[in-house]
Design a protein around this motif. Structure first.
Motif, PDB file in Angstrom:
ATOM      1  N   GLY A   1       0.760  -1.138   0.042  1.00  0.00           N
ATOM      2  CA  GLY A   1       0.013  -0.147   0.073  1.00  0.00           C
ATOM      3  C   GLY A   1       0.917   1.417  -0.099  1.00  0.00           C
ATOM      4  O   GLY A   1       0.369   2.362  -0.336  1.00  0.00           O
ATOM      5  N   ALA A   2       1.976   1.257   0.555  1.00  0.00           N
ATOM      6  CA  ALA A   2       2.834   2.468   0.773  1.00  0.00           C
ATOM      7  C   ALA A   2       3.130   3.067  -0.765  1.00  0.00           C
ATOM      8  O   ALA A   2       3.173   4.457  -0.507  1.00  0.00           O
ATOM      9  CB  ALA A   2       4.220   2.117   1.244  1.00  0.00           C
ATOM     10  N   PRO A   3       3.489   2.507  -1.881  1.00  0.00           N
ATOM     11  CA  PRO A   3       3.634   2.994  -3.195  1.00  0.00           C
ATOM     12  C   PRO A   3       2.753   4.060  -3.337  1.00  0.00           C
ATOM     13  O   PRO A   3       2.944   5.025  -4.021  1.00  0.00           O
ATOM     14  CB  PRO A   3       3.612   2.110  -4.200  1.00  0.00           C
ATOM     15  CG  PRO A   3       4.286   0.841  -3.099  1.00  0.00           C
ATOM     16  CD  PRO A   3       3.390   0.823  -1.972  1.00  0.00           C
ATOM     17  N   VAL A   4       1.333   3.952  -3.276  1.00  0.00           N
ATOM     18  CA  VAL A   4       0.271   4.802  -3.572  1.00  0.00           C
ATOM     19  C   VAL A   4       0.618   6.173  -2.849  1.00  0.00           C
ATOM     20  O   VAL A   4       0.539   7.339  -3.626  1.00  0.00           O
ATOM     21  CB  VAL A   4      -1.029   4.314  -3.149  1.00  0.00           C
ATOM     22  CG1 VAL A   4      -2.247   5.313  -3.414  1.00  0.00           C
ATOM     23  CG2 VAL A   4      -1.357   3.119  -4.013  1.00  0.00           C
ATOM     24  N   GLY A   5       0.629   6.180  -1.559  1.00  0.00           N
ATOM     25  CA  GLY A   5       0.834   7.460  -0.818  1.00  0.00           C
ATOM     26  C   GLY A   5       2.210   8.149  -1.190  1.00  0.00           C
ATOM     27  O   GLY A   5       2.308   9.365  -1.303  1.00  0.00           O
ATOM     28  N   GLN A   6       3.300   7.136  -1.720  1.00  0.00           N
ATOM     29  CA  GLN A   6       4.579   8.054  -1.909  1.00  0.00           C
ATOM     30  C   GLN A   6       4.412   8.576  -3.494  1.00  0.00           C
ATOM     31  O   GLN A   6       4.723   9.512  -3.681  1.00  0.00           O
ATOM     32  CB  GLN A   6       5.563   6.762  -2.019  1.00  0.00           C
ATOM     33  CG  GLN A   6       6.057   6.336  -0.755  1.00  0.00           C
ATOM     34  CD  GLN A   6       6.813   4.958  -0.987  1.00  0.00           C
ATOM     35  OE1 GLN A   6       6.927   4.305  -2.034  1.00  0.00           O
ATOM     36  NE2 GLN A   6       7.325   4.481   0.259  1.00  0.00           N
ATOM     37  N   TRP A   7       3.685   7.905  -4.376  1.00  0.00           N
ATOM     38  CA  TRP A   7       3.332   8.329  -5.502  1.00  0.00           C
ATOM     39  C   TRP A   7       2.585   9.742  -5.506  1.00  0.00           C
ATOM     40  O   TRP A   7       2.804  10.476  -6.570  1.00  0.00           O
ATOM     41  CB  TRP A   7       2.681   7.331  -6.420  1.00  0.00           C
ATOM     42  CG  TRP A   7       1.940   7.498  -7.846  1.00  0.00           C
ATOM     43  CD1 TRP A   7       2.731   8.134  -8.967  1.00  0.00           C
ATOM     44  CD2 TRP A   7       0.629   8.048  -8.139  1.00  0.00           C
ATOM     45  NE1 TRP A   7       1.774   8.474  -9.812  1.00  0.00           N
ATOM     46  CE2 TRP A   7       0.429   8.479  -9.344  1.00  0.00           C
ATOM     47  CE3 TRP A   7      -0.601   7.916  -7.173  1.00  0.00           C
ATOM     48  CZ2 TRP A   7      -0.833   9.070  -9.747  1.00  0.00           C
ATOM     49  CZ3 TRP A   7      -1.654   8.330  -7.744  1.00  0.00           C
ATOM     50  CH2 TRP A   7      -1.678   8.931  -9.030  1.00  0.00           C
TER      51      TRP A   7
END
Length: 267
Positions: A39-45
């Motif tokens: 899930g982390a990549p979404v917030g980073q993106w």
């Protein structure tokens, strides 16, 4: 009655939320609801320069962003996560010139031995906007001493400052309604070519080519200055006209008052 009210509420919610949801790919919808590393990549993106420019998951990783079932299908071009040494080619599909310069640089030549790839400096999903600030002691000294990087930064600092100043000037002209499309295009092209050189990490090459970029920026600056002078002249002329109109109004008012005074005296 309750069903009718509920129906209207659902319709309102769909109309309100629909456009926002339509902007999300199935990748974002799925991974956005997950915890941890998935899930982390979404917030980073969402914080990235990619997101700010409308570049989403499928633009890099492939797949079908509109179909949950086919989102990760190789048949729809899904690539997935590249290996460490594959990253420059992965990013280089869009950043062609940067890839070319990187591969010839000390960084690129050291890639097979664990040298830095693109994400080491730029991040992977939280891709940050390219700027001179990416060259800093804290990040560079993770791999080597800062001396060489400081030299590179010193060479490009003055030209980078000119770029930023012109960016502000062109944006200011745009805000007052001036057509700056051509100027913006020239500045964009010059900026990209100049920043491409950063990836050579070659002080001598930067020193040799910097003067050409400074010359291009001086030409753009002259065009910006000419437009700004024209605007200043227009403002000055406009101000003079306003003052003259005010004076004319005052004179007309005085004449009118004098005329009325004479009429009253004659009576």
């Amino acid at each position: 009655m309750n069903r009718l009210f509920l129906g209207w509420m659902i319709l309102v919610l769909l109309l309100w939320c629909g456009p926002a949801l339509a902007q999300d790919t199935v990748c974002v919808q799925c991974h956005g609801g997950l915890d941890g590393r998935l899930g982390a990549p979404v917030g980073q993106w969402e914080k990235s320069i990619h997101a700010a420019n409308g570049i989403s998951c499928h633009d890099c990783h492939g797949g079908d962003p509109s179909d949950f079932a086919m989102a990760m299908s190789p048949e729809r071009g899904f690539i997935g996560v590249p290996g460490y040494e594959e990253v420059p080619a992965f990013c280089g599909r869009c950043h062609l010139g940067v890839r070319e310069d990187y591969e010839k640089s000390a960084h690129g030549e050291a890639l097979a031995n664990g040298g830095p790839n693109c994400v080491i400096c730029h991040g992977n999903h939280e891709v940050v906007k390219a700027s001179i600030d990416l060259i800093n002691e804290q990040d560079c000294t993770r791999c080597h001493d800062y001396e060489r990087a400081a030299e590179v930064k010193g060479v490009i600092a003055e030209t980078e400052a000119k770029l930023q100043s012109l960016d502000l000037s062109v944006a200011s002209l745009h805000r007052v309604g001036i057509d700056v499309e051509r100027l913006s295009g020239e500045l964009f092209s010059t900026r990209n070519q100049f920043r491409r050189l950063f990836h050579t990490v070659n002080v001598e090459k930067l020193q040799q080519q910097r003067s050409a970029f400074d010359s291009d920026l001086a030409e753009i600056g002259a065009q910006v200055g000419e437009i700004e002078n024209q605007l200043s002249q227009r403002k000055l002329i406009g101000g003079i006209i306003v003052v003259l109109l005010v004076l004319a109004g005052c004179v007309a008012l005085l004449i009118r008052q004098t005329y009325h005074s004479e009429e009253e005296a004659g009576e």
